[in-house]
Write a protein that holds these residues in place. Structure first.
Motif, mmCIF file in Angstrom:
data_model
loop_
_atom_site.group_PDB
_atom_site.id
_atom_site.type_symbol
_atom_site.label_atom_id
_atom_site.label_comp_id
_atom_site.label_asym_id
_atom_site.label_seq_id
_atom_site.Cartn_x
_atom_site.Cartn_y
_atom_site.Cartn_z
ATOM 1 N N LEU A 22 16.385 31.458 -8.625
ATOM 2 C CA LEU A 22 16.815 30.504 -7.622
ATOM 3 C C LEU A 22 17.891 31.128 -6.740
ATOM 4 N N VAL A 23 17.712 31.009 -5.436
ATOM 5 C CA VAL A 23 18.695 31.506 -4.480
ATOM 6 C C VAL A 23 19.106 30.376 -3.554
ATOM 7 N N GLN A 24 20.243 30.586 -2.896
ATOM 8 C CA GLN A 24 20.773 29.585 -1.986
ATOM 9 C C GLN A 24 21.115 30.234 -0.660
ATOM 10 N N GLU A 25 20.681 29.595 0.397
ATOM 11 C CA GLU A 25 21.055 29.996 1.750
ATOM 12 C C GLU A 25 22.315 29.192 2.087
ATOM 13 N N LYS A 26 23.460 29.734 1.687
ATOM 14 C CA LYS A 26 24.745 29.027 1.756
ATOM 15 C C LYS A 26 25.137 28.769 3.208
ATOM 16 N N VAL A 27 25.555 27.547 3.486
ATOM 17 C CA VAL A 27 26.020 27.173 4.822
ATOM 18 C C VAL A 27 27.188 28.079 5.215
ATOM 19 N N GLY A 92 14.808 18.601 -14.168
ATOM 20 C CA GLY A 92 15.088 17.977 -12.884
ATOM 21 C C GLY A 92 14.227 18.548 -11.779
ATOM 22 N N GLU A 93 14.481 18.022 -10.603
ATOM 23 C CA GLU A 93 13.728 18.426 -9.422
ATOM 24 C C GLU A 93 14.637 19.188 -8.463
ATOM 25 N N LEU A 94 14.162 20.325 -7.987
ATOM 26 C CA LEU A 94 14.944 21.157 -7.076
ATOM 27 C C LEU A 94 15.244 20.385 -5.790
ATOM 28 N N LYS A 95 16.532 20.395 -5.402
ATOM 29 C CA LYS A 95 16.958 19.655 -4.225
ATOM 30 C C LYS A 95 18.130 20.389 -3.580
ATOM 31 N N SER A 96 18.019 20.682 -2.299
ATOM 32 C CA SER A 96 19.107 21.325 -1.567
ATOM 33 C C SER A 96 20.260 20.343 -1.378
ATOM 34 N N SER A 97 21.429 20.885 -1.026
ATOM 35 C CA SER A 97 22.623 20.059 -0.841
ATOM 36 C C SER A 97 23.294 20.415 0.476
ATOM 37 N N ASP A 98 24.429 19.800 0.730
ATOM 38 C CA ASP A 98 25.228 20.123 1.924
ATOM 39 C C ASP A 98 25.729 21.558 1.873
ATOM 40 N N GLU A 99 25.754 22.153 0.670
ATOM 41 C CA GLU A 99 26.209 23.541 0.491
ATOM 42 C C GLU A 99 25.189 24.535 1.042
ATOM 43 N N GLY A 100 23.902 24.124 1.095
ATOM 44 C CA GLY A 100 22.870 25.010 1.612
ATOM 45 C C GLY A 100 21.512 24.762 0.978
ATOM 46 N N ARG A 101 20.521 25.365 1.572
ATOM 47 C CA ARG A 101 19.137 25.236 1.106
ATOM 48 C C ARG A 101 18.930 26.107 -0.122
ATOM 49 N N VAL A 102 18.259 25.568 -1.152
ATOM 50 C CA VAL A 102 17.935 26.335 -2.352
ATOM 51 C C VAL A 102 16.423 26.460 -2.473
ATOM 52 N N PHE A 103 15.983 27.617 -2.974
ATOM 53 C CA PHE A 103 14.556 27.837 -3.163
ATOM 54 C C PHE A 103 14.343 28.990 -4.139
ATOM 55 N N TRP A 104 13.126 29.053 -4.677
ATOM 56 C CA TRP A 104 12.764 30.107 -5.625
ATOM 57 C C TRP A 104 12.298 31.338 -4.880
ATOM 58 N N ILE A 105 12.647 32.501 -5.407
ATOM 59 C CA ILE A 105 12.168 33.768 -4.863
ATOM 60 C C ILE A 105 11.612 34.589 -6.030
ATOM 61 N N ASP A 106 10.499 35.237 -5.775
ATOM 62 C CA ASP A 106 9.874 36.062 -6.806
ATOM 63 C C ASP A 106 10.720 37.311 -7.042
ATOM 64 N N ARG A 107 10.843 37.712 -8.296
ATOM 65 C CA ARG A 107 11.618 38.919 -8.645
ATOM 66 C C ARG A 107 11.113 40.146 -7.897
ATOM 67 N N SER A 112 13.839 43.153 -1.141
ATOM 68 C CA SER A 112 13.700 42.985 0.307
ATOM 69 C C SER A 112 14.349 41.690 0.808
ATOM 70 N N ALA A 113 14.888 40.883 -0.090
ATOM 71 C CA ALA A 113 15.540 39.636 0.300
ATOM 72 C C ALA A 113 16.894 39.930 0.948
#
Length: 148
Positions: A22-27, A92-107, A112-113
């Motif tokens: 799981l990674v986050q695109e932090k605001v 639980g269910e994955l949910k982004s927040s005001d801190e930033g968008r979260v999503f899964w990335i393959d190892r 290249s991320a």
């Protein structure tokens, strides 16, 4: 001379789901980090990482294991410590927040991320027993990180 120093405590957690992390695109940043946040007053270190993951990802993590630390001394003399945790147990269910968008990335795509803030070096701590700390020292007037 006092042996006490002011410390700012934070955490970060690598949440794994099979071959994905799981990674986050932090605001306010221009790249990806692993989710984390500050330890609040009166809160245990473990409670803080569970709370932060729930707030930032919507997931309730279970059995997070401490892997190591990232730390440095700030200009005001305060030591900044990031406690590094890892888990593969969550509900639980994955949910982004005001801190930033979260999503899964393959190892397989992690190299290249657009990871920032030395996240690739931190993976050495999360994934191996070779290192336990990523410490920043000031060299030639600039912070230089070193795996230890």
């Amino acid at each position: 001379m006092s042996r006490k120093s002011e410390i700012e405590l934070t955490n970060m957690c690598l949440i794994c789901d099979g071959n994905k992390v799981l990674v986050q695109e932090k605001v306010g940043t221009n790249g990806l980090v692993f989710p984390g946040g500050h330890v609040e007053e009166g809160e245990s270190l473990l409670e803080s990482v569970v709370r932060e993951m729930k707030e930032e990802t919507g997931l309730t993590i279970e059995n997070p294991k401490i892997c190591g630390f990232k730390d440095w001394i700030q200009e005001d003399g305060t030591r900044y410590i990031v406690l590094l945790y890892k888990t593969h147990k969550f509900i639980g269910e994955l949910k982004s927040s005001d801190e930033g968008r979260v999503f899964w990335i393959d190892r397989a795509d992690i190299d290249s991320a657009n990871l920032i803030w030395n996240m690739k070096e931190l993976l050495e701590i999360f994934d191996t027993d070779l290192y336990s700390e990523f410490f920043f020292k000031i060299k030639d007037g600039k912070y230089k990180g070193e795996l230890m």
